[in-house]
Design a protein around this motif. Structure first.
Motif, PDB file in Angstrom:
ATOM      1  N   VAL A 148       0.844  -1.197   0.000  1.00 10.31           N
ATOM      2  CA  VAL A 148       0.000   0.000   0.000  1.00 10.31           C
ATOM      3  C   VAL A 148       0.874   1.240   0.000  1.00 10.31           C
ATOM      4  O   VAL A 148       1.797   1.372   0.814  1.00 10.31           O
ATOM      5  N   GLN A 149       0.598   2.152  -0.912  1.00 13.18           N
ATOM      6  CA  GLN A 149       1.313   3.422  -0.962  1.00 13.18           C
ATOM      7  C   GLN A 149       0.577   4.472  -0.139  1.00 13.18           C
ATOM      8  O   GLN A 149      -0.652   4.469  -0.074  1.00 13.18           O
ATOM      9  N   LEU A 150       1.343   5.371   0.465  1.00 11.43           N
ATOM     10  CA  LEU A 150       0.781   6.499   1.188  1.00 11.43           C
ATOM     11  C   LEU A 150       1.266   7.795   0.561  1.00 11.43           C
ATOM     12  O   LEU A 150       2.443   7.929   0.219  1.00 11.43           O
ATOM     13  N   THR A 151       0.357   8.738   0.410  1.00 11.13           N
ATOM     14  CA  THR A 151       0.736  10.113   0.080  1.00 11.13           C
ATOM     15  C   THR A 151       0.721  10.908   1.377  1.00 11.13           C
ATOM     16  O   THR A 151      -0.253  10.856   2.122  1.00 11.13           O
ATOM     17  N   ASN A 152       1.839  11.597   1.649  1.00 12.56           N
ATOM     18  CA  ASN A 152       1.832  12.450   2.842  1.00 12.56           C
ATOM     19  C   ASN A 152       1.710  13.910   2.426  1.00 12.56           C
ATOM     20  O   ASN A 152       2.123  14.309   1.346  1.00 12.56           O
ATOM     21  N   HIS A 153       1.068  14.685   3.293  1.00 14.54           N
ATOM     22  CA  HIS A 153       0.828  16.101   3.018  1.00 14.54           C
ATOM     23  C   HIS A 153       0.939  16.853   4.331  1.00 14.54           C
ATOM     24  O   HIS A 153       0.789  16.266   5.414  1.00 14.54           O
ATOM     25  N   ALA A 154       1.205  18.139   4.272  1.00 10.50           N
ATOM     26  CA  ALA A 154       1.394  18.917   5.497  1.00 10.50           C
ATOM     27  C   ALA A 154       1.259  20.402   5.192  1.00 10.50           C
ATOM     28  O   ALA A 154       1.400  20.830   4.045  1.00 10.50           O
ATOM     29  N   ASN A 155       1.009  21.184   6.230  1.00 13.68           N
ATOM     30  CA  ASN A 155       0.938  22.634   6.060  1.00 13.68           C
ATOM     31  C   ASN A 155       2.281  23.309   6.293  1.00 13.68           C
ATOM     32  O   ASN A 155       2.378  24.525   6.308  1.00 13.68           O
ATOM     33  N   ALA A 156       3.341  22.484   6.472  1.00 14.25           N
ATOM     34  CA  ALA A 156       4.712  22.995   6.557  1.00 14.25           C
ATOM     35  C   ALA A 156       5.644  21.935   5.970  1.00 14.25           C
ATOM     36  O   ALA A 156       5.521  20.751   6.285  1.00 14.25           O
ATOM     37  N   GLN A 157       6.572  22.352   5.113  1.00 12.63           N
ATOM     38  CA  GLN A 157       7.454  21.419   4.416  1.00 12.63           C
ATOM     39  C   GLN A 157       8.246  20.546   5.375  1.00 12.63           C
ATOM     40  O   GLN A 157       8.482  19.362   5.110  1.00 12.63           O
ATOM     41  N   LEU A 159       7.431  19.083   7.934  1.00 13.45           N
ATOM     42  CA  LEU A 159       6.666  17.989   8.518  1.00 13.45           C
ATOM     43  C   LEU A 159       6.609  16.765   7.610  1.00 13.45           C
ATOM     44  O   LEU A 159       6.257  15.680   8.072  1.00 13.45           O
ATOM     45  N   LEU A 160       6.926  16.924   6.341  1.00 16.76           N
ATOM     46  CA  LEU A 160       6.850  15.806   5.405  1.00 16.76           C
ATOM     47  C   LEU A 160       7.934  14.780   5.717  1.00 16.76           C
ATOM     48  O   LEU A 160       9.070  15.133   6.045  1.00 16.76           O
ATOM     49  N   VAL A 161       7.591  13.506   5.594  1.00 14.59           N
ATOM     50  CA  VAL A 161       8.524  12.438   5.969  1.00 14.59           C
ATOM     51  C   VAL A 161       8.907  11.557   4.792  1.00 14.59           C
ATOM     52  O   VAL A 161       9.723  10.648   4.942  1.00 14.59           O
ATOM     53  N   GLN A 162       8.341  11.808   3.609  1.00 12.85           N
ATOM     54  CA  GLN A 162       8.657  10.975   2.458  1.00 12.85           C
ATOM     55  C   GLN A 162       8.354  11.740   1.181  1.00 12.85           C
ATOM     56  O   GLN A 162       7.592  12.706   1.185  1.00 12.85           O
ATOM     57  N   ASP A 163       8.986  11.305   0.094  1.00 12.88           N
ATOM     58  CA  ASP A 163       8.659  11.852  -1.223  1.00 12.88           C
ATOM     59  C   ASP A 163       7.439  11.116  -1.758  1.00 12.88           C
ATOM     60  O   ASP A 163       7.359   9.888  -1.683  1.00 12.88           O
ATOM     61  N   ASN A 164       6.505  11.868  -2.311  1.00 12.18           N
ATOM     62  CA  ASN A 164       5.317  11.251  -2.875  1.00 12.18           C
ATOM     63  C   ASN A 164       5.575  10.784  -4.304  1.00 12.18           C
ATOM     64  O   ASN A 164       6.354  11.390  -5.040  1.00 12.18           O
ATOM     65  N   VAL A 165       4.910   9.700  -4.680  1.00 11.19           N
ATOM     66  CA  VAL A 165       5.000   9.219  -6.055  1.00 11.19           C
ATOM     67  C   VAL A 165       4.435  10.263  -7.008  1.00 11.19           C
ATOM     68  O   VAL A 165       4.990  10.520  -8.067  1.00 11.19           O
ATOM     69  N   TRP A 166       3.316  10.853  -6.610  1.00 11.96           N
ATOM     70  CA  TRP A 166       2.685  11.855  -7.464  1.00 11.96           C
ATOM     71  C   TRP A 166       3.494  13.144  -7.459  1.00 11.96           C
ATOM     72  O   TRP A 166       3.796  13.697  -6.409  1.00 11.96           O
ATOM     73  N   LYS A 167       3.872  13.617  -8.649  1.00 14.27           N
ATOM     74  CA  LYS A 167       4.565  14.890  -8.801  1.00 14.27           C
ATOM     75  C   LYS A 167       3.715  15.764  -9.709  1.00 14.27           C
ATOM     76  O   LYS A 167       3.409  15.394 -10.836  1.00 14.27           O
ATOM     77  N   GLY A 168       3.351  16.917  -9.252  1.00 11.66           N
ATOM     78  CA  GLY A 168       2.574  17.805 -10.092  1.00 11.66           C
ATOM     79  C   GLY A 168       1.447  18.464  -9.337  1.00 11.66           C
ATOM     80  O   GLY A 168       1.406  18.452  -8.102  1.00 11.66           O
ATOM     81  N   LEU A 214      -1.695   3.054   7.354  1.00 14.34           N
ATOM     82  CA  LEU A 214      -1.989   4.364   7.945  1.00 14.34           C
ATOM     83  C   LEU A 214      -1.510   4.443   9.386  1.00 14.34           C
ATOM     84  O   LEU A 214      -0.912   5.448   9.807  1.00 14.34           O
ATOM     85  N   VAL A 215      -1.776   3.402  10.170  1.00 17.69           N
ATOM     86  CA  VAL A 215      -1.345   3.405  11.572  1.00 17.69           C
ATOM     87  C   VAL A 215       0.177   3.406  11.661  1.00 17.69           C
ATOM     88  O   VAL A 215       0.761   4.092  12.518  1.00 17.69           O
ATOM     89  N   GLU A 216       0.838   2.682  10.783  1.00 17.73           N
ATOM     90  CA  GLU A 216       2.303   2.671  10.792  1.00 17.73           C
ATOM     91  C   GLU A 216       2.863   4.037  10.417  1.00 17.73           C
ATOM     92  O   GLU A 216       3.865   4.490  10.984  1.00 17.73           O
ATOM     93  N   GLY A 217       2.211   4.727   9.463  1.00 23.52           N
ATOM     94  CA  GLY A 217       2.620   6.090   9.148  1.00 23.52           C
ATOM     95  C   GLY A 217       2.437   7.013  10.343  1.00 23.52           C
ATOM     96  O   GLY A 217       3.277   7.881  10.618  1.00 23.52           O
ATOM     97  N   LEU A 218       1.338   6.819  11.054  1.00 20.56           N
ATOM     98  CA  LEU A 218       1.071   7.591  12.267  1.00 20.56           C
ATOM     99  C   LEU A 218       2.161   7.364  13.311  1.00 20.56           C
ATOM    100  O   LEU A 218       2.612   8.303  13.983  1.00 20.56           O
ATOM    101  N   GLU A 219       2.589   6.128  13.453  1.00 16.59           N
ATOM    102  CA  GLU A 219       3.679   5.819  14.383  1.00 16.59           C
ATOM    103  C   GLU A 219       4.953   6.577  14.010  1.00 16.59           C
ATOM    104  O   GLU A 219       5.655   7.110  14.873  1.00 16.59           O
TER     105      GLU A 219
END
Length: 302
Positions: A148-157, A159-168, A214-219
């Motif tokens: 399962v892929q996760l997209t991460n997003h944030a209101n401050a750069q 806070l991001l913990v990974q590069d997203n596959v989606w670019k654009g 999702l829970v692992e990303g939360l961790e």
């Protein structure tokens, strides 16, 4: 209780007092961002039984469209009974090591999104929340046979913990969760989140493997810990069911193979959306080939 507009907040919560840092607030609303019921399953896992104490309650009548989403009500022989009212609440919970955190769950508001955001801001500032993390999931053209892929997003750069596959850039329908993240950033509060990618051909069925992700990303972003083994086991059982169904159809296997090639192309040659000479089947082809597959999943006898 202290009271701001649209929200009632408990004044004293001893479990959160005297700590060196504020709690995390997890946000997972029912409705729009919940393909595969991934966030709903994650919330049920986090809450456990019994669920935690309610420390803030939002005025559901101000946000909920009862005619669009009618709550269940039991009719018992000659009377109405057991009305299950919708609730939009913040609970105080603990991870498996006993660390406290907050969880906001319930139906996504139909009305007054700005008022909802201000109500959550009151909760964040009252309890000194250090980070807000939202959970969601969307249907995507991905195969169930890959992680399962996760997209991460944030209101401050930062806070991001990974590069997203989606670019654009893409315009998407808004949600109360997304608006909340934007507004919290404007008010100086850190907020981020994860969106799990659900195979679109099973998006209407439970997909607990995404809940585990999702829970692992939360961790990873909070330092909190949970036992995700039950979610992983449920996800593996779902994979077995899907494999059994797909084995009956050469056409479905071909479509899944095309999705696998697209997925692998992202990870081996990220500059290209698709692997060379391997076009993704059209939406019409996908719909036709999965129609019977989904019908079998919905049949209890199957």
């Amino acid at each position: 209780m202290s009271q701001a507009r649209f929200v009632h907040i408990v004044d004293e919560v001893p479990e959160l007092e005297g700590r060196s840092d504020g709690p995390v607030l997890v946000v997972a609303l029912e409705g729009f961002l919940d393909a595969g019921n991934a966030s709903r399953i994650a919330v049920a896992h986090l809450q456990g039984d019994p669920s935690g104490r309610v420390v803030a309650s939002l005025e559901i009548d101000e946000f909920y469209d009862y005619r669009a989403r009618r709550p269940p009500l039991t009719f018992l022989e000659d009377r109405y009974a057991d009305y299950v009212a919708p609730r939009l609440v913040v609970r105080l919970l603990e991870d498996q090591l006993g660390a406290p955190y907050l969880l906001l769950s319930g139906p996504e508001p139909d009305f007054r999104w700005e008022g909802f955001a201000r109500a959550v801001r009151a909760v964040v500032e009252h309890f000194g929340v250090r980070l807000v993390v939202s959970l969601g999931s969307v249907p995507m053209a991905v195969p169930h046979t890959r992680p399962v892929q996760l997209t991460n997003h944030a209101n401050a750069q930062r806070l991001l913990v990974q590069d997203n596959v989606w670019k654009g850039e893409i315009r998407v329908p808004a949600s109360a969760q997304a608006l909340l993240e934007v507004r919290l950033g404007e008010w100086g509060h850190d907020a981020m989140g994860f969106v799990a990618h659900i195979p679109h051909y099973v998006a209407q069925f439970d997909y607990p493997g995404a809940s585990a992700a999702l829970v692992e990303g939360l961790e990873d972003v909070t330092g909190l810990q949970w036992d995700t083994e039950p979610l992983r086991e449920a996800g593996e059982a779902r994979q077995v069911e899907l494999a059994t169904q797909i084995a009956d159809s050469d056409e479905v296997r071909e479509v899944v193979h095309g999705l696998e090639q697209q997925y692998d192309a992202f990870h081996t040659a990220s500059a290209s959306l698709l692997a060379e000479d391997q076009p993704l089947p059209s939406g019409e082809e996908l719909g036709e080939q999965f129609e019977q597959f989904l019908a079998r999943l919905e049949d209890p006898e199957e």
